[in-house]
Design a protein around this motif. Structure first.
Motif, PDB file in Angstrom:
ATOM      1  N   PRO A   1       0.809  -1.230   0.000  1.00 35.95           N
ATOM      2  CA  PRO A   1       0.000   0.000   0.000  1.00 35.95           C
ATOM      3  C   PRO A   1       0.843   1.281   0.000  1.00 35.95           C
ATOM      4  O   PRO A   1       1.887   1.359   0.654  1.00 35.95           O
ATOM      5  N   GLU A   2       0.363   2.283  -0.745  1.00 34.12           N
ATOM      6  CA  GLU A   2       1.018   3.598  -0.814  1.00 34.12           C
ATOM      7  C   GLU A   2       1.154   4.235   0.567  1.00 34.12           C
ATOM      8  O   GLU A   2       2.097   4.978   0.837  1.00 34.12           O
ATOM      9  N   SER A   3       0.196   3.925   1.438  1.00 32.30           N
ATOM     10  CA  SER A   3       0.175   4.549   2.773  1.00 32.30           C
ATOM     11  C   SER A   3       1.396   4.185   3.612  1.00 32.30           C
ATOM     12  O   SER A   3       1.689   4.833   4.625  1.00 32.30           O
ATOM     13  N   LEU A   4       2.144   3.150   3.207  1.00 37.00           N
ATOM     14  CA  LEU A   4       3.332   2.728   3.961  1.00 37.00           C
ATOM     15  C   LEU A   4       4.532   3.636   3.698  1.00 37.00           C
ATOM     16  O   LEU A   4       5.509   3.602   4.438  1.00 37.00           O
ATOM     17  N   LYS A   5       4.464   4.444   2.639  1.00 34.93           N
ATOM     18  CA  LYS A   5       5.632   5.237   2.241  1.00 34.93           C
ATOM     19  C   LYS A   5       5.991   6.288   3.288  1.00 34.93           C
ATOM     20  O   LYS A   5       5.120   6.904   3.887  1.00 34.93           O
ATOM     21  N   ARG A   6       7.299   6.436   3.506  1.00 34.46           N
ATOM     22  CA  ARG A   6       7.827   7.422   4.458  1.00 34.46           C
ATOM     23  C   ARG A   6       8.833   8.311   3.745  1.00 34.46           C
ATOM     24  O   ARG A   6       9.474   7.901   2.784  1.00 34.46           O
ATOM     25  N   GLN A   7       9.005   9.520   4.269  1.00 39.65           N
ATOM     26  CA  GLN A   7      10.099  10.366   3.790  1.00 39.65           C
ATOM     27  C   GLN A   7      11.425   9.684   4.119  1.00 39.65           C
ATOM     28  O   GLN A   7      11.538   9.007   5.159  1.00 39.65           O
ATOM     29  N   TRP A   8      12.424   9.872   3.267  1.00 39.01           N
ATOM     30  CA  TRP A   8      13.695   9.170   3.444  1.00 39.01           C
ATOM     31  C   TRP A   8      14.341   9.473   4.805  1.00 39.01           C
ATOM     32  O   TRP A   8      14.914   8.597   5.444  1.00 39.01           O
ATOM     33  N   GLU A   9      14.221  10.706   5.254  1.00 36.99           N
ATOM     34  CA  GLU A   9      14.873  11.101   6.515  1.00 36.99           C
ATOM     35  C   GLU A   9      14.098  10.595   7.738  1.00 36.99           C
ATOM     36  O   GLU A   9      14.617  10.613   8.852  1.00 36.99           O
ATOM     37  N   ASP A  10      12.849  10.154   7.536  1.00 31.62           N
ATOM     38  CA  ASP A  10      12.034   9.667   8.654  1.00 31.62           C
ATOM     39  C   ASP A  10      12.499   8.282   9.092  1.00 31.62           C
ATOM     40  O   ASP A  10      13.386   7.684   8.473  1.00 31.62           O
ATOM     41  N   ASP A  11      11.852   7.768  10.162  1.00 29.85           N
ATOM     42  CA  ASP A  11      12.129   6.398  10.577  1.00 29.85           C
ATOM     43  C   ASP A  11      11.825   5.437   9.432  1.00 29.85           C
ATOM     44  O   ASP A  11      10.995   5.743   8.570  1.00 29.85           O
ATOM     45  N   PRO A  12      12.474   4.245   9.402  1.00 25.55           N
ATOM     46  CA  PRO A  12      12.184   3.283   8.331  1.00 25.55           C
ATOM     47  C   PRO A  12      10.701   2.906   8.287  1.00 25.55           C
ATOM     48  O   PRO A  12      10.020   2.912   9.322  1.00 25.55           O
ATOM     49  N   PRO A  13      10.184   2.585   7.095  1.00 32.12           N
ATOM     50  CA  PRO A  13       8.775   2.186   6.972  1.00 32.12           C
ATOM     51  C   PRO A  13       8.556   0.804   7.583  1.00 32.12           C
ATOM     52  O   PRO A  13       9.520   0.084   7.872  1.00 32.12           O
ATOM     53  N   ASN A  14       7.285   0.432   7.748  1.00 31.11           N
ATOM     54  CA  ASN A  14       6.962  -0.883   8.312  1.00 31.11           C
ATOM     55  C   ASN A  14       6.975  -1.938   7.201  1.00 31.11           C
ATOM     56  O   ASN A  14       6.030  -2.698   7.010  1.00 31.11           O
ATOM     57  N   VAL A  15       8.080  -1.917   6.452  1.00 32.16           N
ATOM     58  CA  VAL A  15       8.307  -2.846   5.338  1.00 32.16           C
ATOM     59  C   VAL A  15       9.675  -3.482   5.561  1.00 32.16           C
ATOM     60  O   VAL A  15      10.640  -2.782   5.876  1.00 32.16           O
ATOM     61  N   HIS A  16       9.733  -4.805   5.415  1.00 38.60           N
ATOM     62  CA  HIS A  16      10.991  -5.528   5.640  1.00 38.60           C
ATOM     63  C   HIS A  16      11.238  -6.496   4.492  1.00 38.60           C
ATOM     64  O   HIS A  16      10.296  -7.067   3.946  1.00 38.60           O
ATOM     65  N   ILE A  17      12.513  -6.691   4.170  1.00 44.65           N
ATOM     66  CA  ILE A  17      12.912  -7.740   3.228  1.00 44.65           C
ATOM     67  C   ILE A  17      13.666  -8.800   4.020  1.00 44.65           C
ATOM     68  O   ILE A  17      14.588  -8.476   4.783  1.00 44.65           O
ATOM     69  N   ILE A  18      13.262 -10.040   3.855  1.00 41.29           N
ATOM     70  CA  ILE A  18      13.914 -11.154   4.554  1.00 41.29           C
ATOM     71  C   ILE A  18      14.178 -12.248   3.525  1.00 41.29           C
ATOM     72  O   ILE A  18      13.327 -12.507   2.668  1.00 41.29           O
ATOM     73  N   GLY A  19      15.334 -12.895   3.594  1.00 39.89           N
ATOM     74  CA  GLY A  19      15.581 -13.961   2.630  1.00 39.89           C
ATOM     75  C   GLY A  19      16.771 -14.834   2.951  1.00 39.89           C
ATOM     76  O   GLY A  19      17.799 -14.357   3.420  1.00 39.89           O
ATOM     77  N   ASN A  20      16.586 -16.130   2.713  1.00 37.90           N
ATOM     78  CA  ASN A  20      17.681 -17.100   2.711  1.00 37.90           C
ATOM     79  C   ASN A  20      17.985 -17.358   1.249  1.00 37.90           C
ATOM     80  O   ASN A  20      17.372 -18.191   0.596  1.00 37.90           O
ATOM     81  N   LEU A  21      18.913 -16.579   0.705  1.00 41.36           N
ATOM     82  CA  LEU A  21      19.138 -16.572  -0.739  1.00 41.36           C
ATOM     83  C   LEU A  21      20.065 -17.705  -1.173  1.00 41.36           C
ATOM     84  O   LEU A  21      21.020 -18.021  -0.471  1.00 41.36           O
ATOM     85  N   PRO A  22      19.800 -18.290  -2.359  1.00 42.62           N
ATOM     86  CA  PRO A  22      20.821 -19.183  -2.930  1.00 42.62           C
ATOM     87  C   PRO A  22      22.115 -18.387  -3.090  1.00 42.62           C
ATOM     88  O   PRO A  22      22.095 -17.228  -3.497  1.00 42.62           O
ATOM     89  N   PHE A  23      23.244 -19.026  -2.759  1.00 41.17           N
ATOM     90  CA  PHE A  23      24.525 -18.312  -2.786  1.00 41.17           C
ATOM     91  C   PHE A  23      24.803 -17.707  -4.161  1.00 41.17           C
ATOM     92  O   PHE A  23      25.412 -16.646  -4.271  1.00 41.17           O
ATOM     93  N   SER A  24      24.343 -18.374  -5.231  1.00 44.87           N
ATOM     94  CA  SER A  24      24.644 -17.898  -6.588  1.00 44.87           C
ATOM     95  C   SER A  24      23.967 -16.563  -6.900  1.00 44.87           C
ATOM     96  O   SER A  24      24.389 -15.842  -7.791  1.00 44.87           O
ATOM     97  N   VAL A  25      22.908 -16.229  -6.179  1.00 47.00           N
ATOM     98  CA  VAL A  25      22.123 -15.019  -6.456  1.00 47.00           C
ATOM     99  C   VAL A  25      22.459 -13.889  -5.494  1.00 47.00           C
ATOM    100  O   VAL A  25      22.275 -12.714  -5.804  1.00 47.00           O
TER     101      VAL A  25
END
Length: 334
Positions: free
Chosen positions: A122-146
């Motif tokens: 949702p667009e409503s999650l967007k924050r100004q860059w200088e603000d606290d981080p948004p409530n969005v996270h990236i998590i991953g156990n990536l294959p080593f090749s990638v």
């Protein structure tokens, strides 16, 4: 503290174990794709806790595979989990999780290297860059090749504030080969200090959170893994275009055992190399006899700022590639 927090109020209903899912759908890790599965849910819970409080968060998981970390994320009380999986063999097992968590899990059969996340949440999650981080996270156990090409791509996205960082300073928790994790977090002067160290640390606060022994994975890889947490900085430590920083850093580290002037000299055509390298180092106030591993991010800031001025004075300089010059010379000799 996040580590003592009880995982959210939502709990998945009883499901086959990850091991049973692997048997049920006859899943095997493909060695050529450097796939390794995490089956221990206590360990995946620990990884997810280290990402911080995910209650009502929007999470983008890359490379979920049979869904070990996926289960732990769902149990952390997220608002929504989006998973992107390239290997179609894993989709039925993930679909089983989606059915068990109605409205929580969205599955995309696609490639993380090309998937566009900009409009996924949702667009409503967007924050100004200088603000606290948004409530969005990236998590991953990536294959080593990638993992290495993907983190370089995402670091470029951080510098341009696009892709996953359209929402603001999106935090990332990613699993790498231990040696890569050590490079990403290496301090000045350490043996592991490398191009990756500078590229990550000039844009993000980078922390090596956890080491996962190889035996925790199925099949067991030959090396351990490291979990690394990234929080983009409100202001980059080097304020120059990503490609310019990358070029300076790559050249500096290509002769990592030599003095830094050796690699940095390759930024310039042979005819002006000696003079231009001297000018670059003198103007940036960098000792030419430092090794690349001894250069701080501040050193690289000065080098990039001076190199940018030199490129502005000579429009052809940034496009110069010493390998191309060597190739042309050898063709003339041939």
């Amino acid at each position: 503290m996040a580590s003592s927090r009880t995982l959210g109020t939502f709990r998945l209903p009883p499901l086959p174990t990850i091991r049973e899912i692997i048997k049920l759908f006859r899943l095997q890790a493909v060695k050529q794709l450097s796939q390794n599965f995490l089956l221990d849910l206590r360990l995946t819970d620990k990884i997810v806790r280290k990402a911080g409080n995910l209650t009502n968060a929007y999470v983008y998981e890359v490379g979920p595979g049979p869904g070990g970390i996926t289960r732990s994320i769902l149990n952390a009380g997220v608002a929504e989990l989006l998973v992107v999986e390239k290997d179609s063999r894993f989709i039925p097992g993930l679909q089983m999780l989606s059915d068990a968590a109605p409205g929580k899990l969205r599955i995309v059969h696609g490639d993380v290297l090309t998937f566009k996340i900009e409009r996924a949440f949702p667009e409503s999650l967007k924050r100004q860059w200088e603000d606290d981080p948004p409530n969005v996270h990236i998590i991953g156990n990536l294959p080593f090749s990638v993992s290495t090409p993907l983190i370089i791509k995402w670091l470029e996205n951080v510098s341009q504030r696009n892709g996953p960082f359209t929402y603001g300073r999106t935090r990332m928790m990613l699993t790498f080969q231990k040696e890569v994790a050590e490079r990403l977090t290496a301090t000045t002067g350490s043996k592991q200090r490398s191009r990756l160290s500078i590229m990550a640390q000039y844009l993000c606060d980078v922390q090596h959170i956890l080491t996962i022994p190889g035996q925790a994975f199925v099949p067991k890889p030959e090396v351990d893994s490291g979990v690394v947490h990234f929080t983009p900085l409100p202001r980059p430590r080097i304020e120059q275009p990503f490609k310019l920083v990358e070029k300076v850093v790559q050249n500096a580290f290509q002769f990592r055992r030599k003095y830094c002037h050796r690699g940095l000299g390759m930024l310039f055509p042979e005819a002006q190399r000696l003079e231009s390298t001297g000018k670059l180092l003198e103007s940036a106030d960098v000792d030419p006899t430092l090794r690349p591993t001894q250069l701080t991010v501040s050193h690289f800031k000065s080098l990039c700022d001076v190199y940018r001025k030199m490129c502005d004075e000579d429009p052809h300089l940034f496009a110069y590639n010493f390998r191309e010059e060597l190739r042309q010379k050898s063709e003339k000799r041939g």
